[in-house]
Design a protein around this motif. Structure first.
Motif, PDB file in Angstrom:
ATOM      1  N   UNK A  27      -7.705  55.571  67.931  1.00 58.69           N
ATOM      2  CA  UNK A  27      -6.679  54.744  67.291  1.00 58.69           C
ATOM      3  C   UNK A  27      -7.300  53.481  66.701  1.00 58.69           C
ATOM      4  N   UNK A  28      -8.191  52.845  67.447  1.00 62.39           N
ATOM      5  CA  UNK A  28      -8.857  51.625  66.955  1.00 62.39           C
ATOM      6  C   UNK A  28      -9.659  51.939  65.701  1.00 62.39           C
ATOM      7  N   UNK A  29     -10.391  53.069  65.700  1.00 62.33           N
ATOM      8  CA  UNK A  29     -11.207  53.437  64.549  1.00 62.33           C
ATOM      9  C   UNK A  29     -10.327  53.712  63.329  1.00 62.33           C
ATOM     10  N   UNK A  30      -9.224  54.435  63.519  1.00 57.33           N
ATOM     11  CA  UNK A  30      -8.331  54.740  62.399  1.00 57.33           C
ATOM     12  C   UNK A  30      -7.729  53.471  61.812  1.00 57.33           C
ATOM     13  N   UNK A  31      -7.340  52.549  62.669  1.00 62.98           N
ATOM     14  CA  UNK A  31      -6.773  51.287  62.184  1.00 62.98           C
ATOM     15  C   UNK A  31      -7.813  50.483  61.427  1.00 62.98           C
ATOM     16  N   UNK A  32      -9.048  50.440  61.941  1.00 59.68           N
ATOM     17  CA  UNK A  32     -10.083  49.672  61.248  1.00 59.68           C
ATOM     18  C   UNK A  32     -10.411  50.294  59.892  1.00 59.68           C
ATOM     19  N   UNK A  35      -7.680  49.349  57.498  1.00 54.31           N
ATOM     20  CA  UNK A  35      -7.849  47.955  57.074  1.00 54.31           C
ATOM     21  C   UNK A  35      -8.954  47.823  56.030  1.00 54.31           C
ATOM     22  N   UNK A  36     -10.044  48.559  56.218  1.00 55.35           N
ATOM     23  CA  UNK A  36     -11.134  48.516  55.233  1.00 55.35           C
ATOM     24  C   UNK A  36     -10.651  49.000  53.876  1.00 55.35           C
ATOM     25  N   UNK A  37      -9.916  50.114  53.876  1.00 53.73           N
ATOM     26  CA  UNK A  37      -9.413  50.642  52.608  1.00 53.73           C
ATOM     27  C   UNK A  37      -8.448  49.671  51.947  1.00 53.73           C
TER      28      UNK A  37
END
Length: 96
Positions: A27-32, A35-37
Protein backbone atom coordinates in the motif's frame (compact mmCIF):
# COMPACT_ATOMS: atom_id res chain seq x y z
CA UNK A 1 1.65 -32.14 22.23
CA UNK A 2 1.30 -28.67 23.71
CA UNK A 3 4.67 -27.74 22.21
CA UNK A 4 3.29 -28.68 18.79
CA UNK A 5 0.23 -26.47 19.31
CA UNK A 6 2.35 -23.54 20.50
CA UNK A 7 4.60 -23.93 17.49
CA UNK A 8 1.71 -24.02 15.02
CA UNK A 9 0.01 -21.02 16.63
CA UNK A 10 3.31 -19.12 16.52
CA UNK A 11 3.69 -20.02 12.86
CA UNK A 12 0.15 -18.83 12.20
CA UNK A 13 0.78 -15.53 14.00
CA UNK A 14 4.02 -15.09 12.07
CA UNK A 15 2.19 -15.75 8.82
CA UNK A 16 -0.55 -13.24 9.67
CA UNK A 17 2.03 -10.64 10.76
CA UNK A 18 4.01 -11.13 7.57
CA UNK A 19 0.91 -10.79 5.43
CA UNK A 20 -0.08 -7.61 7.25
CA UNK A 21 3.40 -6.10 6.92
CA UNK A 22 3.52 -7.08 3.24
CA UNK A 23 0.13 -5.52 2.58
CA UNK A 24 1.17 -2.33 4.37
CA UNK A 25 4.38 -2.20 2.34
CA UNK A 26 2.51 -2.70 -0.91
CA UNK A 27 0.00 0.00 0.00
CA UNK A 28 2.82 2.42 0.87
CA UNK A 29 4.58 1.67 -2.44
CA UNK A 30 1.39 2.16 -4.48
CA UNK A 31 0.66 5.47 -2.77
CA UNK A 32 4.21 6.71 -3.32
CA UNK A 33 4.06 5.76 -7.02
CA UNK A 34 0.74 7.57 -7.39
CA UNK A 35 2.26 10.66 -5.76
CA UNK A 36 5.24 10.52 -8.12
CA UNK A 37 2.96 10.34 -11.15
CA UNK A 38 0.84 13.18 -9.84
CA UNK A 39 3.94 15.32 -9.31
CA UNK A 40 5.23 14.53 -12.81
CA UNK A 41 1.90 15.55 -14.34
CA UNK A 42 1.95 18.76 -12.34
CA UNK A 43 5.49 19.55 -13.52
CA UNK A 44 4.61 18.84 -17.15
CA UNK A 45 1.56 21.09 -16.88
CA UNK A 46 3.66 23.86 -15.40
CA UNK A 47 6.23 23.51 -18.18
CA UNK A 48 3.49 23.63 -20.80
CA UNK A 49 1.83 26.68 -19.25
CA UNK A 50 5.15 28.52 -19.09
CA UNK A 51 5.67 27.79 -22.79
CA UNK A 52 2.28 29.28 -23.56
CA UNK A 53 3.00 32.38 -21.49
CA UNK A 54 6.39 33.13 -23.03
CA UNK A 55 5.21 32.44 -26.58
CA UNK A 56 7.75 29.75 -27.36
CA UNK A 57 5.00 27.44 -28.57
CA UNK A 58 3.92 30.04 -31.11
CA UNK A 59 7.52 30.41 -32.23
CA UNK A 60 7.75 26.66 -32.80
CA UNK A 61 4.57 26.80 -34.90
CA UNK A 62 6.03 29.63 -37.00
CA UNK A 63 9.21 27.60 -37.54
CA UNK A 64 7.13 24.66 -38.78
CA UNK A 65 5.30 26.93 -41.21
CA UNK A 66 8.62 28.23 -42.55
CA UNK A 67 9.65 24.65 -43.26
CA UNK A 68 6.73 24.28 -45.67
CA UNK A 69 7.61 26.25 -48.78
CA UNK A 70 5.63 27.94 -51.57
CA UNK A 71 3.16 25.58 -53.21
CA UNK A 72 3.05 23.25 -50.24
CA UNK A 73 1.94 26.10 -48.02
CA UNK A 74 -0.79 27.16 -50.44
CA UNK A 75 -1.96 23.56 -50.75
CA UNK A 76 -2.12 23.19 -46.96
CA UNK A 77 -4.10 26.43 -46.66
CA UNK A 78 -6.58 25.23 -49.29
CA UNK A 79 -6.98 21.88 -47.51
CA UNK A 80 -7.61 23.62 -44.20
CA UNK A 81 -10.13 26.00 -45.76
CA UNK A 82 -12.04 23.13 -47.37
CA UNK A 83 -12.04 21.23 -44.07
CA UNK A 84 -13.40 24.32 -42.30
CA UNK A 85 -16.11 24.67 -44.95
CA UNK A 86 -17.08 21.01 -44.49
CA UNK A 87 -17.37 21.45 -40.74
CA UNK A 88 -19.50 24.58 -41.18
CA UNK A 89 -21.82 22.70 -43.53
CA UNK A 90 -22.16 19.86 -41.06
CA UNK A 91 -22.92 22.24 -38.22
CA UNK A 92 -25.55 24.05 -40.29
CA UNK A 93 -27.18 20.70 -41.12
CA UNK A 94 -27.25 19.77 -37.45
CA UNK A 95 -28.82 23.13 -36.56
CA UNK A 96 -31.73 22.73 -38.99
Amino acid sequence: MSEYRDSSSNNFLTLISGAFIGAAGLAWWLISEADKRKEEKKQKAMMYSSRIQDGSEAIETNEKIKDIEGDKLEQKVEELNSAIADVRRQLEELGQ
